[in-house]
Design an enzyme around this catalytic site. Sequence first.
Site, mmCIF file in Angstrom:
data_model
loop_
_atom_site.group_PDB
_atom_site.id
_atom_site.type_symbol
_atom_site.label_atom_id
_atom_site.label_comp_id
_atom_site.label_asym_id
_atom_site.label_seq_id
_atom_site.Cartn_x
_atom_site.Cartn_y
_atom_site.Cartn_z
ATOM 1 N N ASP A 1 0.853 -1.189 0.000
ATOM 2 C CA ASP A 1 0.000 0.000 0.000
ATOM 3 C C ASP A 1 0.886 1.236 0.000
ATOM 4 O OD1 ASP A 1 -2.458 -1.360 0.026
ATOM 5 O OD2 ASP A 1 -2.422 -1.546 2.207
ATOM 6 N N ASP B 1 -6.894 -1.344 -4.828
ATOM 7 C CA ASP B 1 -7.989 -1.019 -3.913
ATOM 8 C C ASP B 1 -8.903 0.050 -4.507
ATOM 9 O OD1 ASP B 1 -6.818 -2.777 -2.074
ATOM 10 O OD2 ASP B 1 -5.694 -1.166 -1.097
#
Length: 176
Positions: free
Chosen positions: A137, A155
């Site tokens: 991330d 995402d």
Amino acid sequence: MASTTSRSARPARRNNKAAGSTTPLLWLAFALLVVLLDQFFKIVIVRSFTYGESRPVTGFFNLVLVYNKGAAFSFLADAGGWQRWFFTGLGVVVGAFIVWLLYRHTGQRLFCFAVSLILGGAVGNVVDRVIYGHVIDFLDFYVGRYHWPAFNVADCAITVGAVLLIVDELRRVRKH
């Protein structure tokens, strides 16, 4: 006596596709593009940052390198390792189901676009889990001292795809 049946009298072949439909291969190619973009940005971040490093971009957004062994919002991140394979398997099952949906709903463009985004995002995160054992991330939005959990391009694709599925369903319900 000569046959009176001519070629023009034969019934024309019918196209089983709905008007305006698209091939599932187009949507699969789009999902692949999402995976490639996701992996490209993750590679750039991994090569440019050390773990935990954060670089401000604006007054509400940083680029950061963090790892997530769980799911959204680090759900089950500290579960002991089994979650890696659980979420990998779940991603594969969801991916297979989405491919099936793409073949069943070729005439529904918004639906196919939405599930293609979800497919690309799911595969992007599965690639991370298989290769690294965690999801990379790097997008960090915040207000003051409150930081939204970091996330990635995959995402984003999953979220946008889910919102578009809702929009598609609302449009379909409104028509009936």
